[in-house]
Design an enzyme around this catalytic site. Structure first.
Site, short mmCIF file in Angstrom:
data_model
loop_
_atom_site.label_atom_id
_atom_site.label_comp_id
_atom_site.label_asym_id
_atom_site.label_seq_id
_atom_site.Cartn_x
_atom_site.Cartn_y
_atom_site.Cartn_z
N GLY A 48 -102.17 1.98 20.38
CA GLY A 48 -101.90 3.31 20.94
C GLY A 48 -101.67 3.27 22.45
O GLY A 48 -100.58 2.99 22.91
N SER A 115 -101.24 -4.77 19.14
CA SER A 115 -100.59 -4.05 20.22
C SER A 115 -101.61 -3.73 21.33
O SER A 115 -102.22 -4.64 21.88
CB SER A 115 -99.92 -2.79 19.65
OG SER A 115 -99.03 -2.22 20.56
N TRP A 116 -101.78 -2.44 21.69
CA TRP A 116 -102.83 -2.10 22.66
C TRP A 116 -104.20 -2.61 22.19
O TRP A 116 -105.05 -2.94 23.01
CB TRP A 116 -102.87 -0.59 22.88
CG TRP A 116 -104.19 -0.10 23.40
CD1 TRP A 116 -105.15 0.57 22.71
CD2 TRP A 116 -104.70 -0.26 24.74
NE1 TRP A 116 -106.24 0.83 23.52
CE2 TRP A 116 -105.99 0.34 24.77
CE3 TRP A 116 -104.21 -0.85 25.90
CZ2 TRP A 116 -106.78 0.37 25.90
CZ3 TRP A 116 -104.99 -0.83 27.04
CH2 TRP A 116 -106.26 -0.23 27.04
N ASP A 270 -90.17 -8.98 18.16
CA ASP A 270 -90.96 -7.84 18.62
C ASP A 270 -90.40 -7.38 19.97
O ASP A 270 -90.46 -8.10 20.96
CB ASP A 270 -92.42 -8.27 18.78
CG ASP A 270 -93.37 -7.11 19.06
OD1 ASP A 270 -92.91 -6.09 19.59
OD2 ASP A 270 -94.56 -7.25 18.77
N HIS A 298 -92.48 -5.47 15.60
CA HIS A 298 -93.81 -5.14 16.12
C HIS A 298 -94.74 -4.54 15.07
O HIS A 298 -95.96 -4.65 15.19
CB HIS A 298 -93.66 -4.15 17.27
CG HIS A 298 -94.93 -3.83 17.99
ND1 HIS A 298 -95.58 -4.76 18.78
CD2 HIS A 298 -95.68 -2.70 18.05
CE1 HIS A 298 -96.66 -4.21 19.31
NE2 HIS A 298 -96.75 -2.96 18.87
#
Length: 333
Positions: A48, A115-116, A270, A298
């Site tokens: 996020g 990701s985050w 990605d 991704h």
């Protein structure tokens, strides 16, 4: 319980217990446990920053072997207040994770994030290495100014239509500074304008996540206003604050956790989190394993990504380490 030969998801399960943990006078975070209460503790760290943990993430882990812990970070999904940026920093999210670990009576846990979630997992590990068993990271994002600039302006080279939709929401005279333009709308007084801006931001992210673009999947993902609003506002807020990290902090401080096992699963195409960051972490971390999935972007929903992440988690269950040869033994994905 054993996964299928192609390492697809485990069957759906319900949370065994859930709770809300007040981490300060403003924020309360959602958490849940499923699987084996005496199993290997694993915490899923969502992306996020405002994305939240979906129930589907329970299915990445063998419920007979793992004590599966999911939680929503400050301002995300079921945590309250939704999309709140006051008292919301990387350092405070790290503090929340440690408070959750102690609340649940976990000695050490495996961190799995995407990701985050890779950013926060590394930041947590470097602050509390004594609390970690190892890391499974998917789509590494280091939170550098270059990566933020790439998201805002560079991805148009690969997804021009998605970028056009992203910028068309902003008057032409404001497009030279997209972050400021979106912040103006995401944090303005008009709730409808805030939601509209968050939806454009979210759709841009989703449209650029898949190697094989699917407009129907983007529209379906965009239906959950809670997730859309949290991602839009918290993404922009964290971008403005450079993810609350010092310059190249996560690579510079790898040494304090490099004794722990690390598997990185990275989409070869990605665009949101280009493979360069994953490679930099791998080169700085002796003994780490980097698996590039050649036909993936991704999104964790892509079959090649999901297969290798679950395979890595299964290997950790058996051996408490990662081995590139074993992970590649099943052949190309």
């Amino acid at each position: 319980m054993n996964p299928s030969p192609d390492f697809s998801l485990f069957p759906p399960i319900e949370a065994r217990r859930t709770g809300m943990l007040a981490v300060d006078d403003l924020h309360t975070i959602y958490w849940e446990e499923s699987g084996n209460p005496d199993g290997i503790p694993v915490v899923y760290v969502h992306g996020g920053p405002g994305g939240g943990s979906s129930p589907e993430k329970r299915q990445w882990f063998d419920p007979d072997a793992y004590r599966i812990i999911l939680f929503d970070q400050r301002g995300a999904y079921r945590s309250t207040p939704l999309a709140e940026v006051r008292d919301n920093t990387t350092q405070l999210l790290v503090k929340d994770m440690e408070a959750l670990r102690k609340t649940l009576g976990v000695d050490k846990w495996l961190l799995a994030g995407g990701s985050w979630g890779t950013t926060l997992s590394l930041a947590y590990g470097q602050t509390h290495p004594e609390s970690c068993l190892g890391f499974v990271l998917r789509g590494v994002f280091l939170g550098t100014p270059y990566e933020i600039e790439w998201f805002l302006y560079g991805m148009r080279r690969f997804f021009p239509k998605a970028y056009a939709d992203f910028t068309d929401a902003i008057p032409e005279q404001e497009r030279g500074d997209l972050l400021t333009a979106y912040e103006k709308r995401l944090f303005g007084d008009d709730p409808d304008e805030r939601m509209t801006a968050a939806r454009f931001w979210f759709k841009y992210t989703e449209a650029c996540s898949l190697l094989r673009h699917d407009p129907e999947l983007v529209e379906e993902a965009s239906k959950d206003d809670t997730v859309v609003y949290g991602v839009g506002r918290l993404d922009a807020f964290y971008f403005r604050n450079r993810m609350f990290l010092d310059a190249d902090q996560l690579v510079a401080n790898v040494g304090c956790i490099a004794h722990l096992p690390l598997m990185i699963v990275q989409g070869g195409h990605d665009v949101i989190a280009p493979p360069e960051s994953a490679y930099r972490v791998h080169k700085a971390w002796p003994g780490s394993v980097l698996h590039i999935v050649p036909d993936a972007g991704h999104s964790p929903s892509e079959p090649g990504i999901r297969k290798k992440v679950i395979q890595a988690i299964e290997q950790f269950k058996r051996e408490r380490r990662f081995d590139a040869a074993t992970l590649d033994a099943s052949g190309p994905v």
